[in-house]
Design an enzyme around this catalytic site. Structure first.
Site, PDB file in Angstrom:
ATOM      1  N   ARG A  72       0.829  -1.201   0.000  1.00 28.55           N
ATOM      2  CA  ARG A  72       0.000   0.000   0.000  1.00 28.55           C
ATOM      3  C   ARG A  72       0.864   1.252   0.000  1.00 28.55           C
ATOM      4  O   ARG A  72       0.581   2.220  -0.680  1.00 28.55           O
ATOM      5  CB  ARG A  72      -0.924  -0.025   1.214  1.00 28.55           C
ATOM      6  N   TYR A  73       1.914   1.237   0.803  1.00 28.94           N
ATOM      7  CA  TYR A  73       2.834   2.376   0.890  1.00 28.94           C
ATOM      8  C   TYR A  73       4.088   2.029   0.089  1.00 28.94           C
ATOM      9  O   TYR A  73       4.537   0.883   0.101  1.00 28.94           O
ATOM     10  CB  TYR A  73       3.239   2.613   2.347  1.00 28.94           C
ATOM     11  N   ASP A 108     -11.644  -1.252  13.690  1.00 25.21           N
ATOM     12  CA  ASP A 108     -12.048  -1.288  12.283  1.00 25.21           C
ATOM     13  C   ASP A 108     -13.490  -1.769  12.148  1.00 25.21           C
ATOM     14  O   ASP A 108     -14.052  -2.345  13.068  1.00 25.21           O
ATOM     15  CB  ASP A 108     -11.099  -2.205  11.504  1.00 25.21           C
ATOM     16  N   CYS A 147      -3.660 -17.952  14.123  1.00 27.34           N
ATOM     17  CA  CYS A 147      -3.234 -17.170  15.282  1.00 27.34           C
ATOM     18  C   CYS A 147      -3.262 -18.071  16.506  1.00 27.34           C
ATOM     19  O   CYS A 147      -3.995 -19.058  16.530  1.00 27.34           O
ATOM     20  CB  CYS A 147      -4.187 -16.003  15.511  1.00 27.34           C
TER      21      CYS A 147
HETATM   22  C1  PLP Z   1      -0.499  -0.766   8.658  1.00 27.78           C
HETATM   23  C2  PLP Z   1       0.135  -1.101   7.409  1.00 27.78           C
HETATM   24  C3  PLP Z   1       1.524  -0.929   7.232  1.00 27.78           C
HETATM   25  C4  PLP Z   1       2.410  -0.420   8.317  1.00 27.78           C
HETATM   26  O1  PLP Z   1       2.177   0.928   8.536  1.00 27.78           O
HETATM   27  P1  PLP Z   1       3.103   1.726   9.550  1.00 27.78           P
HETATM   28  O2  PLP Z   1       2.436   3.056   9.632  1.00 27.78           O
HETATM   29  O3  PLP Z   1       4.465   1.783   8.943  1.00 27.78           O
HETATM   30  O4  PLP Z   1       3.131   0.972  10.833  1.00 27.78           O
HETATM   31  C5  PLP Z   1       2.062  -1.246   6.013  1.00 27.78           C
HETATM   32  N1  PLP Z   1       1.316  -1.705   4.994  1.00 27.78           N
HETATM   33  C6  PLP Z   1      -0.007  -1.890   5.136  1.00 27.78           C
HETATM   34  C7  PLP Z   1      -0.782  -2.404   3.979  1.00 27.78           C
HETATM   35  C8  PLP Z   1      -0.645  -1.594   6.348  1.00 27.78           C
HETATM   36  O5  PLP Z   1      -1.959  -1.811   6.475  1.00 27.78           O
HETATM   37  S1  SF4 Z   2      -6.157  -9.376  16.017  1.00 23.46           S
HETATM   38 FE1  SF4 Z   2      -6.691 -10.919  14.464  1.00 23.46          FE
HETATM   39  S2  SF4 Z   2      -4.755 -11.322  13.391  1.00 23.46           S
HETATM   40 FE2  SF4 Z   2      -4.229 -10.355  15.363  1.00 23.46          FE
HETATM   41  S3  SF4 Z   2      -3.924 -12.071  16.817  1.00 23.46           S
HETATM   42 FE3  SF4 Z   2      -6.047 -11.389  17.024  1.00 23.46          FE
HETATM   43  S4  SF4 Z   2      -7.165 -12.777  15.651  1.00 23.46           S
HETATM   44 FE4  SF4 Z   2      -5.014 -12.872  15.022  1.00 23.46          FE
END
Ligand code: PLP
Ligand code: SF4
Length: 355
Positions: free
Chosen positions: A91-92, A274, A104
């Site tokens: 994404r970034y 979220d 998990c």
């Molecule tokens: C959250 C996230 C990151 C990490 O973001 P930071 O701001 O660097 O912690 C990187 N890629 C994706 C797709 C994310 O959702």
């Molecule tokens: S938040 Fe979701 S991905 Fe993270 S440990 Fe809990 S169940 Fe697993």
């Protein structure tokens, strides 16, 4: 309450005294949609006599999860839109997520990836998929950081972790490896010497982002597991989800952030929950979150301050959403709020300075 193995079925939970027998049928229906697991370390922390226990709230399935609102999304942060190859989210420009597993050690009831994690979820990357993911990372020299997430990357065996770390070692432009995990807290014994050695195998600067939401989670065993990572030269940051009924209280958050800092975990993110399906009972308003975060600001050390962030639905990334302490009142003049909520004009007018 003592448990010796991970609780995975509604029957396990009932036997452990964590469910009212009457709702077993409903809880089975929740379990059909969303995976359930509570490790012994977490089950032990639950007080079954407390109907609002903040640890139980996070892990024990609840019939309110069957209440799915129209605005809730299967992919709340838009990972799918940014996945160039299986297992990678880009994404970034300078960093990617690498999702090698989708299981998990525990399943959090508020999880933003609840539609894809679990035994019935997206599964584990095959060796071919992993090779493809690594070659994608290798092909883009902008990628400075690789973030292992999932699922929880520390459920992988040390052997598998070592393979991935060696793959990353071979990519010169990757300087940072970061792992997002709940394992040091929910299964501290798993952070053993073999695992720590495997994590060091990339030879890169390595960060572990430890996920915890309530100060009680940082038991002495959890703190020791974090200590083993720190002693190996791994830097620790924290990750917390702001959750109604768990930690939506400045005193609880202050205790949690202090526990992180005492453990040499630098508070990093406090996530606004979220829009994951069936999680509305955990969500609070952003305005309420802002009040809690502002109260934390006045209460504890600067070391204890996480950034309050929202992952914008649709895949637009994270934004800091705390209330601003500064407002431009006239061109070049600002009103700045101090930690007691009093306003000050900046730059100060010389007259009022001498009053
Ligand atoms: C959250 C996230 C990151 C990490 O973001 P930071 O701001 O660097 O912690 C990187 N890629 C994706 C797709 C994310 O959702
Ligand atoms: S938040 Fe979701 S991905 Fe993270 S440990 Fe809990 S169940 Fe697993």
């Amino acid at each position: 309450m003592t448990a010796h193995r991970t609780l995975k079925t509604p029957e396990d939970l009932a036997q452990a005294g964590l469910l009212d027998d009457r709702c077993l049928e409903d809880i089975r229906r929740v379990g059909e949609h969303y995976a359930v697991a509570i490790t012994p370390a977490m089950a032990t922390l639950i007080d079954p006599a407390d109907p609002d226990d903040p640890i139980a709230q996070q892990f024990v399935p609840d019939t309110r999860e069957l209440n799915i609102l129209p605005q809730e999304l299967a992919d709340p942060i838009g990972d799918k839109a940014h996945s160039p190859v299986k297992g990678v989210v880009h994404r970034y420009p300078d960093r990617v997520l690498l999702k090698a597993v989708h299981v998990c050690p525990v399943y959090c009831r508020f999880c933003f990836r609840r539609e894809v994690v679990g035994p019935a979820g997206d599964g584990t990357l095959s060796p071919e998929d992993l090779a493809q993911a690594l070659s994608y990372i290798k092909s883009d020299p902008r990628i400075w950081e690789v973030i292992l997430t999932g699922g929880d990357p520390l459920v992988m065996s040390p052997r598998r972790l070592r393979e991935i770390m060696l793959g990353l070692k071979a990519i010169e432009h990757v300087k940072i490896v970061r792992l997002h995990t709940r394992v040091p807290v929910v299964d501290p014994a798993a952070v053993n010497a073999e695992m720590v050695d495997a994590l060091l195998e990339s030879g890169k600067t390595t960060y572990v982002a430890v996920h915890a939401n309530h100060p009680r989670e940082l038991t002495s065993e959890a703190r020791s597991a974090c200590e083993r990572l720190v002693q190996a030269g791994i830097a620790l940051v924290s990750q917390t989800v702001l959750l109604k009924g768990v930690n939506d209280d400045p005193d609880v958050l202050a205790d949690l952030m202090r526990a992180f800092v005492e453990t040499r975990i630098k508070p990093y993110y406090l996530h606004h929950p979220d829009l994951a399906p069936g999680t509305s009972h955990f969500r609070l308003d952003i305005a309420e979150g802002q009040r809690i975060v502002a109260a934390l600001r006045g209460r504890v050390s600067g070391l204890c301050q996480p950034a309050y962030v929202l992952d914008i639905p649709g895949g637009y990334g994270k934004s800091v959403i705390s209330a601003s302490a500064v407002e431009e009142t006239a061109p070049g003049t600002y009103a700045v709020k101090d930690f007691r909520e009093n306003l000050h004009i900046y730059p100060p007018t010389s007259r009022s300075e001498n009053d």
